[in-house]
Scaffold this active site. Structure first.
Site, short mmCIF file in Angstrom:
data_model
loop_
_atom_site.label_atom_id
_atom_site.label_comp_id
_atom_site.label_asym_id
_atom_site.label_seq_id
_atom_site.Cartn_x
_atom_site.Cartn_y
_atom_site.Cartn_z
CG LEU B 13 -8.30 10.88 -29.55
CD1 LEU B 13 -7.54 11.46 -28.38
CD2 LEU B 13 -7.35 10.08 -30.44
CG HIS B 236 -7.46 25.47 -20.54
ND1 HIS B 236 -6.40 26.34 -20.52
CD2 HIS B 236 -6.92 24.23 -20.69
CE1 HIS B 236 -5.27 25.66 -20.66
NE2 HIS B 236 -5.57 24.38 -20.76
NE ARG B 297 -5.93 21.87 -18.28
CZ ARG B 297 -6.07 21.03 -19.31
NH1 ARG B 297 -7.26 20.54 -19.61
NH2 ARG B 297 -5.03 20.68 -20.01
CD GLU B 424 -15.25 16.97 -23.59
OE1 GLU B 424 -14.57 16.92 -24.63
OE2 GLU B 424 -15.67 18.04 -23.11
NE ARG B 434 -9.95 16.94 -19.56
CZ ARG B 434 -8.91 17.56 -20.13
NH1 ARG B 434 -7.68 17.13 -19.93
NH2 ARG B 434 -9.10 18.62 -20.88
#
Lengths: 288, 646, 277
Positions: B13, B236, B297, B424, B434
């Site tokens: 991205l 995560h 997270r 990132e 994050r």
């Protein structure tokens, strides 16, 4: 982006769609008419509406078929023009079809899905169909009798007997060569009916009539039903033709000619188309 | 003079957004990627992308609150100004993606649908099923393809970045290798944008793609580029452990109502769906009544770890807990979460609509990354703002240039002039943790907003002043290194010197020492282990001498780079004697703002890592305890305020 | 969700741990070099898939006959079946290797799994193929929305949830190439100059449909349909319909083909009578 230098490239869409269209009109429509007429050899006896009540069912079918053929050959206008249009359409459909078919490569071994098998058989039936149609038209329409075992020459005045003789390989009994020809007919008409029914199904996607999976499924049922009907017609026509005794059929045809047009007409026809060399006496036939 | 060009390394991205934005300024872009850009790791992002929106704003939310949440979520480790700019810019990104044709989920009236996500009490996450990253990447991939067909972008796919070419502290190009033909060559660039993603593979099994080795960042690092907050690795909470990797189960599963629980009876042998409601322990909801399953997270991971490892309460006595969606309607689930439920079904063989999913935390994201700088914007409060409560008028507006100065050439530039880090691989936005659905935002923000900075830098820069020999030498250097690796051959190969074995051991060690719970002792042990692995690597045996498509070469080279990055991660962890966000030290369980509200900056000097502490700009928001209303925390009085807001 | 070839009946309950599985791999050292079979024995880990077994082979590339060889080369990425990279032909059928679980494919000791590279794309090395043509075909149909620029110009067009669901499904296509590998009409073409006239395949046809349906994407509808009406376009489809059966994302590819068939028909008839190209 596509390179459109050549004729084929410039008119790609038109040719593709014409290929699809000719398969349905005129070829497919003709196929329906043709098989309907021919299958009357099998069912025509039931549709005589009281005429020829002296004949059994098989003979009745022959009589019906005889009348149909006579009618087509004497009443349809511009018959030759129609025929030429048909031949050109078939030639166009065949040449492009073979060309297109050669761009693919079957893979049913790995992907043995039903649709994929039909893709393969659509192409096989196309190849075989071209050969069959050529043989069929050449022998029975263009009178290339050297290709017919026994040399029978088809004629619309004696449509039943000459057809039976051409399929059986002689006027007497089924010869081995006749058996091969009949088998070829069986394979040819079976594949062609499949080709038409399946082609009708794919054409609906090609033209965009059936888009959703559901619509494709439904149209598939319609095509299957049509195909099954035509298959029945094709097989019964062939079966009835092969089971017909040419000699007996000839006698019937002569009788029908006399009934319809008088003795004189028969004599003229006989002179032109002498028919089978009599293996039994004329009297014997007359007795029957 | 030669036409000025920009090199973008990485086609996720951030890289694609940058390529598009820079090409739009009529500067040709050379885009490098190890994979066809459409297969970049951004495809794996599932849950969504955050931005303030009209509905949330009418409920008291604001861009400013998004900023505040992100800073609070990141435990005050991020420089605040760039985060403000990103939060303010967010809605523009959503609109743009919408115009590009991203199939965002829709309301019945046809507006963009929103969902809840961790770290917020407002619905501010835009999503496209449960494969939002994929959909966003495809939209940018399509635009890039369009520019490619117009000749504005040149793609070098299956090309691996080997080194930046730097002259007098200024980036002037790169060395790259074609992974198929193995040709190594240099490329000139007036600026180089690194958009090479994270480094999950340093931890062996993570949720990352196989290309996320962090090697490109490490190669910059070896050439003197600073690396910030290396120890900040996000674990995560919800992933499916597998033999080859851990597969992510998006936070959106909890955002859409998924509940995390274990049976109250340890080692209960009944299948999850047969355990009655009263015998289930919803530990997150119990411990965090405000946020419940939607705590950030790092907190969720620690709690799951605690329940499984310390309390031994894991499902079937193993390290796993339930993530339960079975109370939701099937059609609703397929519409909102279809993609991830299919992943679960395919890999576990159970229908998550019928059975609660069994999940466990896994390494997921690197907040740390290449250190970057920026030019501060206009907003300069006399003193830091306190906690921002929902419904309060934000202290500032949302126009551009408040956080960062729009188009300033040094925005997100590394310590090397003309070398940028986006996405990132940029350490800038997420601090110590994050928040879910902020990653896609930061990637695209970097590409679009800071892409303009790259263009401005290139336009105002006098062009490349470097002799050809500099490029030739750089190529030669890389060729020699490749050759030295290839020539090791496979003779007398042992597991000792097998690159794959070394990488596996690295992963196991890093996961054990430096993920959910760390201690100084364990980190130091890891440091020794790394030294051993580096020693073994110096004697590595490649096993493939092919001069065509030699994947072993690529992997082995990356392993060497991962070892260097691992060292920075461990050393950063040792230096940071506190607990902050994802970095939890059992021996220093509290946050220490006086000594460690600072960036750990790793610098590679004399073939070793040195860690410096750099000051952070915290002039916008005053740090407060990050408790998320935990029931036993001292800050439980805060709880009522937040509860009132929801 | 219907069952497809990609969701095999699960054998995980009966699979025996500690068993040995044989991998027959069709290898090739590079373009123009001959292909050959190599066999490796692997003891799969718990929850193993083809990727984890290939990793085991890479770590210890010793064939069944004890001969040490170079590690097998293959393409992979996300390992979650969203990037499309690890597509290969497994036991004769194309699919992603990451979702190919060993417990399903080889539950018994001594079971064999064969791996081959995709056959419709040129082999780079071993199981890695060059799928550039797939992306080239996306350019042929201009598979993008022609936005003015990337500045903030307000939101995109509104869309009903039904329409979004349709678009999302089409947009899930990860360009893996399964539909092309299984397609009897899509054949390998190494000569790039012939790509523009060779069959474009279900993948790009479906993407053309996606963008033709988008409010802004519609602007290029005519150009896309001209391309699809030309050589190698949608009319080349032979309706074998393998594409839809092997698509790992269950994208309604045959419906896309039907829809584009309809669109090209209307487009061509309309331009015939309007006199435009």
């Amino acid at each position: 982006m596509a390179n459109d230098s050549g004729f084929m490239e410039r008119n790609y869409f038109l040719l593709r769609r014409l290929h699809s269209l000719t398969g349905i009109l005129p070829i497919g429509v003709f196929l329906i008419a043709h098989l309907t007429t021919n299958s009357s050899l099998a069912w025509g006896g039931l549709a005589l509406r009281g005429k020829h009540s002296e004949l059994n069912t098989l003979e009745g079918g022959q009589a019906y078929f005889y009348h149909e053929v006579e009618w087509i050959n004497s009443n349809v206008p511009h018959l030759l023009l129609i025929e030429i249009t048909l031949w050109l359409s078939i030639a166009f459909h065949s040449v492009l079809g073979v060309y297109y078919a050669r761009t693919g490569k079957n893979n049913t071994q790995r992907y043995a899905y039903q649709d994929n098998k039909r893709y393969k058989w659509q192409r096989i039936s196309g190849y075989v169909g071209v050969l069959f149609i050529f043989y069929h038209v050449a022998t029975l329409r263009w009178q290339w009798t050297f290709l017919v075992p026994g040399g029978a020459e088809w004629n619309h005045h004696f449509s039943v007997s000459t057809l039976a003789a051409a399929l059986r390989g002689s006027y007497d009994s089924i010869t081995f060569a006749g058996f091969v020809v009949s088998l070829f007919y069986f394979v040819g008409i079976t594949l062609l009916v499949f080709h038409f029914a399946n082609g009708l199904w794919t054409a609906a996607i090609t033209w965009g009539l059936t888009v959703s999976e559901q619509a494709q499924k439904r149209w598939g049922m319609v095509c299957t039903a049509l195909g099954a009907g035509l298959m029945l017609a094709a097989w019964s026509a062939l079966g009835a033709a092969v089971m017909t005794d040419p000699v007996e059929a000839r006698a019937l045809e002569e009788k029908l000619i006399v009934e319809a047009h008088g003795e004189q007409h028969l004599l003229e026809a006989k002179e032109k188309y002498p028919g089978p060399a009599p293996t039994v006496g004329e009297e014997d036939i007359a007795d029957k | 003079m030669e036409q000025k060009r920009v090199i973008v390394v990485g086609g996720g991205l951030a890289g694609l957004a940058a390529a598009i934005r820079i090409a739009e300024q009529d500067i040709p872009v050379d885009l490098f990627s190890m994979v066809p850009v459409k297969r970049s790791h951004s495809v794996c992002a599932q849950g969504g992308i955050n931005a303030a929106n009209d509905i949330a704003k009418q409920q008291g939310y604001s861009e400013y609150q998004h900023f505040d949440e992100t800073i609070y979520g990141g435990d005050y480790l991020a420089d605040q100004a760039p985060v403000l700019e990103m939060a303010n810019f967010g809605p523009k990104i959503i609109d743009l993606l919408d115009r590009m044709g991203v199939p965002f989920n829709r309301t019945s009236e046809g507006y963009r649908q929103l969902r809840l996500f961790g770290g917020s009490l407002f619905k501010r996450t835009h999503f496209s099923g449960a494969s939002t990253g994929q959909q966003l990447l495809y939209a940018l991939d399509e635009q890039t393809r369009r520019y490619e067909s117009e000749g504005k972008v040149t793609k070098y796919e299956f090309w691996e970045f080997l080194a930046p070419i730097i002259k007098d502290g200024k980036a002037v190009g790169i060395v790259a290798q074609d992974m198929r033909t193995m040709q190594t060559r240099s490329f000139k660039g007036d600026a180089v944008v690194m958009a090479t993603g994270g480094c999950g593979l340093v931890f062996g099994k993570s949720t990352n793609s196989v290309i996320c080795t962090g090697a490109a960042a490490a190669r910059c690092y070896r050439h003197g580029v600073w690396y910030g907050n290396p120890e900040m690795i996000q674990v995560h909470p919800t992933a499916i452990p597998g033999a080859d990797k851990c597969r992510l189960m998006s936070e959106s599963a909890r955002g859409e109502g998924g509940r995390v629980w274990v049976p109250k009876k340890a080692g209960d042998t009944r299948p999850g769906r047969e355990i009655p409601e009263g015998e289930r322990w919803y530990f997150l909801e119990e411990r965090y009544p405000d946020y419940g399953n939607l705590v950030p997270r790092d907190i969720a991971s620690r709690e799951i770890f605690d329940v499984c490892v310390n309390d031994k309460m894991g499902v079937f006595g193993e390290n796993q807990v339930y993530l339960d969606l079975t109370h939701k309607d099937r059609e609703y689930l397929d519409n909102r979460l279809g993609a991830i439920l299919e992943i679960y079904q395919k890999f576990v063989g159970e229908d998550p609509r019928e059975n609660p999913m069994r999940i466990f935390p896994a390494v997921h994201y690197s907040m740390g990354g290449i250190w970057t700088t920026y030019t501060k914007g206009n907003y300069d409060p006399s003193q830091p703002h306190g906690m921002h409560n929902p419904g309060e008028t934000p202290p500032i507006g949302t126009e551009m240039g408040l956080g960062m100065q729009l188009g300033a050439p040094n925005n997100m530039m590394t310590n090397i002039e003309g070398l940028y880090a986006f996405g990132e691989v940029n350490f800038a936005y997420h601090g110590a943790t994050r928040l879910g659905a902020n990653a896609l935002l930061s990637c695209i923000f970097d590409g679009l907003y800071n892409g303009l900075s790259v263009a401005n830098y290139v336009k105002n820069n006098g062009g490349i002043d470097a002799e050809q020999s500099l490029y030739d030498d750089a190529v030669k250097h890389e060729e020699d290194y490749s050759k030295s690796l290839i020539d090791t051959g496979s003779a007398d190969a042992t597991p000792e010197t097998n690159p794959y074995t070394i990488a596996n051991e690295l992963g196991v060690e890093m996961t054990e020492a430096s993920t959910v719970v760390k201690t100084g002792e364990r980190l130091e042990k890891a440091e020794e282990k790394l030294a051993g692995l580096r020693d073994r690597f110096s004697r590595v045996r490649l096993g493939d001498a092919a001069s065509w498509t030699n994947q072993s070469l690529s992997f082995t080279r990356a392993t060497g780079d991962m070892l260097i990055l691992a060292e920075a991660i461990i050393k950063g962890g040792i230096v940071r004697k506190e607990s902050r966000g994802s970095h939890y030290r059992l021996d220093y369980p509290d946050r220490d703002d006086d000594n460690f509200m600072k960036t750990t900056v790793a610098k590679f000097e004399g073939n070793a890592t040195r860690i410096d502490l750099h000051e952070i700009d915290t002039r916008l928001v005053k740090p407060r305890p990050r408790t998320y209303g935990k029931t036993d925390s001292k800050a439980s009085e805060k709880k009522q305020e937040t509860a009132a807001a929801s | 969700m219907s069952n497809t070839a990609t969701t095999p009946a699960t054998n995980s309950a009966t699979a025996k741990q500690g068993r040995t599985v044989r991998f027959r791999i069709l290898r090739c050292d590079g373009p123009g070099k001959p292909s050959y079979w190599s066999e490796f024995d692997v003891q799969p880990e718990l929850n193993a898939n083809v990727i984890s077994c290939l990793k085991q082979i890479a770590e210890k590339p010793v064939m069944v006959d004890g001969k040490e060889v170079t590690p097998v080369v293959w393409d992979s990425g996300c390992l979650e079946e969203v990037c499309g990279a690890c597509t290969m032909v497994i036991n004769g059928k194309v699919r992603q290797s990451c979702t190919c679980l060993i417990d399903d494919y080889a539950p018994r000791d001594g079971d064999t799994i064969t791996l081959e590279p995709m056959s419709k794309f040129p082999v780079v090395r071993d199981l890695w193929v060059d799928r550039e043509r797939l992306f080239h075909n996306l350019k042929r149909v201009k598979a993008w929305v022609p936005i003015d620029n990337t500045y903030s110009l307000g939101p995109g067009p509104k869309e009903s949830p039904e329409s979004q669901q349709t678009h999302y499904k089409l947009s899930e296509c990860m360009s893996c190439g399964c539909c092309l590998e299984a397609c009897p009409q899509f054949t390998i073409e190494e000569d790039e100059s012939k790509w523009n006239n060779a069959f474009i395949g279900a993948h790009a046809i479906s993407q053309a449909r996606l963008f033709n349906n988008h409010e802004t994407g519609k602007q290029l509808k005519g150009e896309r349909l001209d391309e699809l009406a030309g050589p190698g376009g949608v009319a080349d489809c032979g309706n074998a319909q393998n594409c839809v059966k092997v698509c790992p994302k269950e994208i309604p590819l045959t419906e896309s083909i039907g829809a584009m068939g309809r669109a090209t028909t209307i487009h061509k008839i309309a331009s015939f009578f309007s006199g435009k190209k």
